[in-house]
Design a protein around this motif. Structure first.
Motif, PDB file in Angstrom:
ATOM      1  N   GLY A  70     -28.146 -24.456  18.231  1.00  0.00           N
ATOM      2  CA  GLY A  70     -26.931 -24.056  18.897  1.00  0.00           C
ATOM      3  C   GLY A  70     -25.946 -23.424  17.937  1.00  0.00           C
ATOM      4  N   VAL A  71     -24.736 -23.251  18.394  1.00  0.00           N
ATOM      5  CA  VAL A  71     -23.665 -22.670  17.599  1.00  0.00           C
ATOM      6  C   VAL A  71     -22.691 -23.788  17.243  1.00  0.00           C
ATOM      7  CG1 VAL A  71     -21.778 -21.003  17.599  1.00  0.00           C
ATOM      8  CG2 VAL A  71     -23.934 -20.422  18.687  1.00  0.00           C
ATOM      9  N   PHE A  72     -22.432 -23.989  15.944  1.00  0.00           N
ATOM     10  CA  PHE A  72     -21.513 -25.013  15.457  1.00  0.00           C
ATOM     11  C   PHE A  72     -21.868 -26.407  15.986  1.00  0.00           C
ATOM     12  CE2 PHE A  72     -19.141 -21.127  14.888  1.00  0.00           C
ATOM     13  CZ  PHE A  72     -18.708 -21.264  13.588  1.00  0.00           C
ATOM     14  N   ILE A 115     -35.931 -12.953  17.177  1.00  0.00           N
ATOM     15  CA  ILE A 115     -34.769 -12.111  17.458  1.00  0.00           C
ATOM     16  C   ILE A 115     -33.553 -12.951  17.078  1.00  0.00           C
ATOM     17  CG2 ILE A 115     -33.504 -10.775  19.170  1.00  0.00           C
ATOM     18  CD1 ILE A 115     -36.073 -10.812  20.902  1.00  0.00           C
ATOM     19  N   THR A 116     -32.745 -12.440  16.156  1.00  0.00           N
ATOM     20  CA  THR A 116     -31.565 -13.170  15.711  1.00  0.00           C
ATOM     21  C   THR A 116     -30.313 -12.469  16.240  1.00  0.00           C
ATOM     22  OG1 THR A 116     -32.716 -13.913  13.735  1.00  0.00           O
ATOM     23  CG2 THR A 116     -30.319 -14.056  13.704  1.00  0.00           C
ATOM     24  N   PHE A 117     -29.421 -13.276  16.769  1.00  0.00           N
ATOM     25  CA  PHE A 117     -28.203 -12.775  17.400  1.00  0.00           C
ATOM     26  C   PHE A 117     -26.961 -13.316  16.700  1.00  0.00           C
ATOM     27  CE2 PHE A 117     -31.412 -13.407  20.631  1.00  0.00           C
ATOM     28  CZ  PHE A 117     -31.361 -12.259  21.395  1.00  0.00           C
ATOM     29  N   LYS A 118     -25.891 -12.554  16.750  1.00  0.00           N
ATOM     30  CA  LYS A 118     -24.557 -13.093  16.517  1.00  0.00           C
ATOM     31  C   LYS A 118     -24.053 -13.433  17.916  1.00  0.00           C
ATOM     32  CE  LYS A 118     -19.844 -12.159  15.136  1.00  0.00           C
ATOM     33  NZ  LYS A 118     -18.878 -11.172  14.633  1.00  0.00           N
ATOM     34  N   VAL A 119     -23.643 -14.668  18.105  1.00  0.00           N
ATOM     35  CA  VAL A 119     -23.176 -15.090  19.421  1.00  0.00           C
ATOM     36  C   VAL A 119     -21.831 -15.799  19.261  1.00  0.00           C
ATOM     37  CG1 VAL A 119     -24.529 -17.237  19.361  1.00  0.00           C
ATOM     38  CG2 VAL A 119     -23.801 -16.342  21.543  1.00  0.00           C
ATOM     39  N   ARG A 169     -15.306 -23.621  26.700  1.00  0.00           N
ATOM     40  CA  ARG A 169     -16.074 -24.071  27.866  1.00  0.00           C
ATOM     41  C   ARG A 169     -17.583 -23.965  27.640  1.00  0.00           C
ATOM     42  NH1 ARG A 169     -12.286 -20.714  30.064  1.00  0.00           N
ATOM     43  NH2 ARG A 169     -13.880 -19.183  30.453  1.00  0.00           N
ATOM     44  N   GLY A 170     -17.993 -23.279  26.554  1.00  0.00           N
ATOM     45  CA  GLY A 170     -19.415 -23.120  26.270  1.00  0.00           C
ATOM     46  C   GLY A 170     -19.997 -21.844  26.839  1.00  0.00           C
ATOM     47  N   THR A 171     -19.138 -20.950  27.309  1.00  0.00           N
ATOM     48  CA  THR A 171     -19.570 -19.671  27.877  1.00  0.00           C
ATOM     49  C   THR A 171     -19.698 -18.641  26.758  1.00  0.00           C
ATOM     50  OG1 THR A 171     -18.398 -20.178  29.919  1.00  0.00           O
ATOM     51  CG2 THR A 171     -18.977 -17.872  29.546  1.00  0.00           C
ATOM     52  N   VAL A 172     -20.768 -17.866  26.797  1.00  0.00           N
ATOM     53  CA  VAL A 172     -20.962 -16.799  25.814  1.00  0.00           C
ATOM     54  C   VAL A 172     -19.944 -15.696  26.086  1.00  0.00           C
ATOM     55  CG1 VAL A 172     -22.570 -15.040  24.969  1.00  0.00           C
ATOM     56  CG2 VAL A 172     -23.408 -17.336  25.504  1.00  0.00           C
ATOM     57  N   THR A 173     -19.183 -15.334  25.055  1.00  0.00           N
ATOM     58  CA  THR A 173     -18.166 -14.284  25.204  1.00  0.00           C
ATOM     59  C   THR A 173     -18.576 -12.996  24.513  1.00  0.00           C
ATOM     60  OG1 THR A 173     -16.986 -15.099  23.242  1.00  0.00           O
ATOM     61  CG2 THR A 173     -16.272 -15.943  25.398  1.00  0.00           C
ATOM     62  N   TYR A 174     -19.503 -13.080  23.565  1.00  0.00           N
ATOM     63  CA  TYR A 174     -19.950 -11.893  22.834  1.00  0.00           C
ATOM     64  C   TYR A 174     -21.327 -12.189  22.266  1.00  0.00           C
ATOM     65  CZ  TYR A 174     -20.239  -8.296  19.240  1.00  0.00           C
ATOM     66  OH  TYR A 174     -20.644  -7.235  18.469  1.00  0.00           O
ATOM     67  N   VAL A 175     -22.194 -11.173  22.296  1.00  0.00           N
ATOM     68  CA  VAL A 175     -23.518 -11.319  21.687  1.00  0.00           C
ATOM     69  C   VAL A 175     -23.999  -9.953  21.206  1.00  0.00           C
ATOM     70  CG1 VAL A 175     -24.767 -11.114  23.883  1.00  0.00           C
ATOM     71  CG2 VAL A 175     -25.824 -12.297  21.992  1.00  0.00           C
ATOM     72  N   GLU A 176     -24.602  -9.939  20.016  1.00  0.00           N
ATOM     73  CA  GLU A 176     -25.226  -8.725  19.494  1.00  0.00           C
ATOM     74  C   GLU A 176     -26.446  -9.121  18.673  1.00  0.00           C
ATOM     75  OE1 GLU A 176     -23.224  -6.330  16.516  1.00  0.00           O
ATOM     76  OE2 GLU A 176     -22.267  -8.101  15.674  1.00  0.00           O
ATOM     77  N   ILE A 177     -27.409  -8.226  18.592  1.00  0.00           N
ATOM     78  CA  ILE A 177     -28.619  -8.465  17.807  1.00  0.00           C
ATOM     79  C   ILE A 177     -28.327  -8.132  16.347  1.00  0.00           C
ATOM     80  CG2 ILE A 177     -30.997  -7.687  17.399  1.00  0.00           C
ATOM     81  CD1 ILE A 177     -31.158  -7.235  20.466  1.00  0.00           C
ATOM     82  N   ILE A 178     -28.759  -9.021  15.451  1.00  0.00           N
ATOM     83  CA  ILE A 178     -28.656  -8.772  14.014  1.00  0.00           C
ATOM     84  C   ILE A 178     -29.990  -8.152  13.597  1.00  0.00           C
ATOM     85  CG2 ILE A 178     -28.286  -9.772  11.733  1.00  0.00           C
ATOM     86  CD1 ILE A 178     -26.825 -12.113  13.159  1.00  0.00           C
ATOM     87  N   ASN A 179     -30.011  -6.832  13.501  1.00  0.00           N
ATOM     88  CA  ASN A 179     -31.261  -6.088  13.293  1.00  0.00           C
ATOM     89  C   ASN A 179     -32.010  -6.472  12.024  1.00  0.00           C
ATOM     90  OD1 ASN A 179     -31.285  -4.466  15.673  1.00  0.00           O
ATOM     91  ND2 ASN A 179     -29.620  -3.282  14.792  1.00  0.00           N
ATOM     92  N   ASN A 180     -31.296  -6.681  10.911  1.00  0.00           N
ATOM     93  CA  ASN A 180     -31.996  -6.961   9.659  1.00  0.00           C
ATOM     94  C   ASN A 180     -32.607  -8.358   9.604  1.00  0.00           C
ATOM     95  OD1 ASN A 180     -29.401  -8.083   9.457  1.00  0.00           O
ATOM     96  ND2 ASN A 180     -29.388  -7.914   7.229  1.00  0.00           N
ATOM     97  N   GLY A 229     -21.453 -17.628  15.668  1.00  0.00           N
ATOM     98  CA  GLY A 229     -22.497 -18.047  14.752  1.00  0.00           C
ATOM     99  C   GLY A 229     -23.776 -17.302  15.054  1.00  0.00           C
ATOM    100  N   ARG A 230     -24.859 -17.749  14.442  1.00  0.00           N
ATOM    101  CA  ARG A 230     -26.172 -17.130  14.659  1.00  0.00           C
ATOM    102  C   ARG A 230     -27.010 -17.982  15.593  1.00  0.00           C
ATOM    103  NH1 ARG A 230     -28.377 -15.922   8.707  1.00  0.00           N
ATOM    104  NH2 ARG A 230     -26.648 -14.627   8.029  1.00  0.00           N
TER     105      ARG A 230
END
Length: 92
Positions: free
Chosen positions: A1-3, A25-29, A34-45, A79-80
Motif C-alpha cells: 500500500g501507500v504509507f 508496472i510501477t506507479f506513483k499514486v 478517505r483512501g481515494t486515489v487522487t492521482y496516478v502515473e506510471i513510472i516508466n524507468n 508513494g509508489r
C-alpha cells in the motif's frame, strides 16, 4: 500500500487483461484521507512491461483502487505502488 495503508479494493478486470504477460508496472499514486486515489502515473524507468494497451488498462484500473481511510493523515499522500504480473498467477 501507500504509507502503510492497505488496499481495500482492487479492480478485478486487470487479471483477465494481463493474461499471458509477466513483469511489473510501477506507479506513483496519491491518495486522500478517505483512501481515494487522487492521482496516478506510471513510472516508466521502474516498469518492465512495454505493452501500451496493458499499461493504459493498468492505469485505469489503479485509479479505481481504494485504500484504508486515515483521517489523521495529510490531506494527500503520495508513494509508489507496484503491480507484479505473473504469467501463471495473474496479478499479485
Amino acid at each position: 500500500g501507500v504509507f502503510g495503508r492497505r488496499v481495500t479494493y482492487r479492480d478485478p478486470s486487470m487479471i483477465a487483461k494481463a493474461s499471458g504477460k509477466s513483469g511489473r508496472i510501477t506507479f506513483k499514486v496519491c491518495i486522500n484521507r478517505r483512501g481515494t486515489v487522487t492521482y496516478v502515473e506510471i513510472i516508466n524507468n521502474l516498469t518492465t512491461i512495454r505493452d501500451k494497451k496493458l499499461l493504459k488498462q493498468a492505469l485505469s484500473a489503479l485509479q479505481k483502487y481504494k485504500y484504508e481511510p486515515d483521517f489523521t493523515a495529510p490531506k494527500e499522500q503520495c508513494g509508489r505502488y507496484t503491480l507484479k504480473i505473473d504469467n501463471y498467477q495473474g496479478i499479485n
